[in-house]
Design an enzyme around this catalytic site. Structure first.
Site, PDB file in Angstrom:
ATOM      1  N   HIS A 108       0.846  -1.246   0.199  1.00 57.05           N
ATOM      2  CA  HIS A 108      -0.113   0.039  -0.016  1.00 57.05           C
ATOM      3  C   HIS A 108       0.854   1.175  -0.087  1.00 57.05           C
ATOM      4  O   HIS A 108       0.563   2.266  -0.591  1.00 57.05           O
ATOM      5  CB  HIS A 108      -0.794  -0.016   1.190  1.00 57.05           C
ATOM      6  CG  HIS A 108      -1.941  -0.933   0.935  1.00 57.05           C
ATOM      7  ND1 HIS A 108      -2.735  -1.447   2.195  1.00 57.05           N
ATOM      8  CD2 HIS A 108      -2.085  -2.237   0.217  1.00 57.05           C
ATOM      9  CE1 HIS A 108      -3.342  -2.398   1.796  1.00 57.05           C
ATOM     10  NE2 HIS A 108      -3.149  -2.950   0.905  1.00 57.05           N
ATOM     11  N   HIS A 160      -9.115  -1.923  -5.592  1.00 56.09           N
ATOM     12  CA  HIS A 160      -7.966  -2.332  -4.807  1.00 56.09           C
ATOM     13  C   HIS A 160      -6.959  -3.235  -5.189  1.00 56.09           C
ATOM     14  O   HIS A 160      -5.782  -3.243  -5.010  1.00 56.09           O
ATOM     15  CB  HIS A 160      -8.538  -3.087  -3.164  1.00 56.09           C
ATOM     16  CG  HIS A 160      -7.418  -3.205  -2.457  1.00 56.09           C
ATOM     17  ND1 HIS A 160      -6.917  -2.201  -1.682  1.00 56.09           N
ATOM     18  CD2 HIS A 160      -6.596  -4.213  -2.234  1.00 56.09           C
ATOM     19  CE1 HIS A 160      -6.161  -2.626  -0.795  1.00 56.09           C
ATOM     20  NE2 HIS A 160      -5.704  -3.930  -1.092  1.00 56.09           N
ATOM     21  N   ASP A 209      -2.570  -2.749  -5.317  1.00 62.18           N
ATOM     22  CA  ASP A 209      -2.034  -3.635  -4.986  1.00 62.18           C
ATOM     23  C   ASP A 209      -0.882  -3.982  -6.274  1.00 62.18           C
ATOM     24  O   ASP A 209       0.343  -4.019  -6.059  1.00 62.18           O
ATOM     25  CB  ASP A 209      -2.508  -4.907  -4.797  1.00 62.18           C
ATOM     26  CG  ASP A 209      -3.159  -4.982  -3.151  1.00 62.18           C
ATOM     27  OD1 ASP A 209      -2.617  -4.135  -2.352  1.00 62.18           O
ATOM     28  OD2 ASP A 209      -3.831  -5.836  -3.026  1.00 62.18           O
ATOM     29  N   HIS A 218      -0.396 -10.872  -5.606  1.00 65.43           N
ATOM     30  CA  HIS A 218       0.813 -10.599  -5.189  1.00 65.43           C
ATOM     31  C   HIS A 218       2.054 -11.355  -5.864  1.00 65.43           C
ATOM     32  O   HIS A 218       3.083 -11.071  -6.409  1.00 65.43           O
ATOM     33  CB  HIS A 218       1.246 -10.596  -3.806  1.00 65.43           C
ATOM     34  CG  HIS A 218       0.350  -9.541  -3.019  1.00 65.43           C
ATOM     35  ND1 HIS A 218       0.174  -8.040  -3.426  1.00 65.43           N
ATOM     36  CD2 HIS A 218      -0.787  -9.840  -1.961  1.00 65.43           C
ATOM     37  CE1 HIS A 218      -0.709  -7.529  -2.313  1.00 65.43           C
ATOM     38  NE2 HIS A 218      -1.052  -8.482  -1.767  1.00 65.43           N
TER      39      HIS A 218
END
Length: 315
Positions: free
Chosen positions: A83, A241, A245, A268
């Site tokens: 973030h 969001h 990321d 991720h």
């Protein structure tokens, strides 16, 4: 300030909170840094009373389950960096030293907005040195089942196209695309919060995750809808969001990217994997220097202009 030049913070900014996974209190200070410093984390509070400097780079990633971790547990690591990295990249900050006294970044409200506010409160400054970029020359792609992440050539800045598809009807399938600029980041991405399924909470707790999660920092999704009384900040906050990321993870390229990123059901792990794939072959990319913003009006907010490629340095 010339936006074709590298930037840093005008002065230090501090924030504190708890880690979303550890639940432990933590404080950070964002310090100005000189040209070519990049983003680095100064991990303090280690058992041996030694500080450790960890460069924010994909080669330093040690874990990607539910968050991005750099460094090692044995010598010092920092978790949930995505973030802050997203906020720095989104606002065009090239150089910053992040001092942190614990093993996990504070989650704050679950979005990048508090980091953006802290950075904008102190302001930014030019480092007086031309900005450099990673220019994607060839398409690279990583896959895991039906999920994938891809980087490909794109001549007009950094474009992101992200699609998600969740079994939960509350989240469902959605897609969003945008070309990243500071204005677009502030308006479209920064306030989108992390989210999780209520039915997964007990499993996360048993695995040592989400110990600091609450309705104050996470969008909780139940079978019948969003649990948070205030609802969503955007109708499609979930996919926004995921873009947030992705911006943070792809900031681990070490330099801003000139190219297009696309993902389907990414995360991720795939974000870091596509960077690894990009840098695995030197012919996949070039390092280019930003020319004056007036020469490339389409990139004015980032000051991006494509100069001569620089092939010598390795990231």
């Amino acid at each position: 300030m010339k936006t074709s030049q590298q930037t840093t913070l005008r002065s230090a900014a501090s924030l504190s909170g708890i880690g979303v996974h550890s639940g432990n209190p933590v404080s950070i200070t964002l310090h100005p840094a000189e040209a070519h410093h990049g983003i680095a984390f100064l991990r303090t509070g280690l058992a041996d009373d030694r500080d450790r400097l960890i460069q924010a780079h994909h080669a330093q990633v040690s874990a990607t389950e539910l968050c991005t971790v750099i460094g090692s547990r044995e010598t010092g690591a920092v978790a949930t960096i995505e973030h802050l990295m997203s906020a720095l990249y989104g606002l065009g900050i090239d150089n910053c030293l992040v001092e942190i006294d614990g093993p996990e970044m504070p989650i704050l409200d679950g979005s990048a907005a508090p980091f953006v506010a802290a950075i904008e409160a102190v302001g930014t400054a030019s480092c007086g040195t031309p900005r450099r970029f990673i220019k994607v020359l060839k398409t690279v792609r990583t896959e895991k089942g039906r999920a994938y992440s891809e980087l490909r050539p794109f001549e007009r800045g950094f474009h992101l196209d992200v699609e998600i598809d969740f079994e939960s009807p509350v989240i469902g399938r959605s897609r969003k695309a945008l070309t990243l600029t500071p204005a677009a980041y502030r308006r479209e991405i920064a306030r989108a919060r992390t989210f999780g399924m209520m039915r997964d909470v007990e499993r996360y707790w048993k695995a040592g995750f989400a110990l600091g999660a609450s309705l104050e920092n996470t969008v909780a999704v139940g079978d019948g809808g969003v649990v948070n009384p205030e609802g969503l900040r955007y109708p499609d906050e979930f996919v926004r969001h995921k873009i947030l990321d992705a911006v943070g993870d792809l900031a681990l390229a070490g330099l801003p990217i000139l190219g297009a990123y696309q993902s389907f059901c990414g995360g991720h792990g795939l974000n870091v994997a596509v960077l690894t794939a990009l840098f695995a072959d030197r012919s996949n990319y070039a390092i280019v220097e930003g020319a004056a913003a007036r020469r490339e009006p389409a990139f004015a907010e980032f000051g991006v202009g494509l100069g001569a490629a620089v092939y010598a340095p390795e990231l």
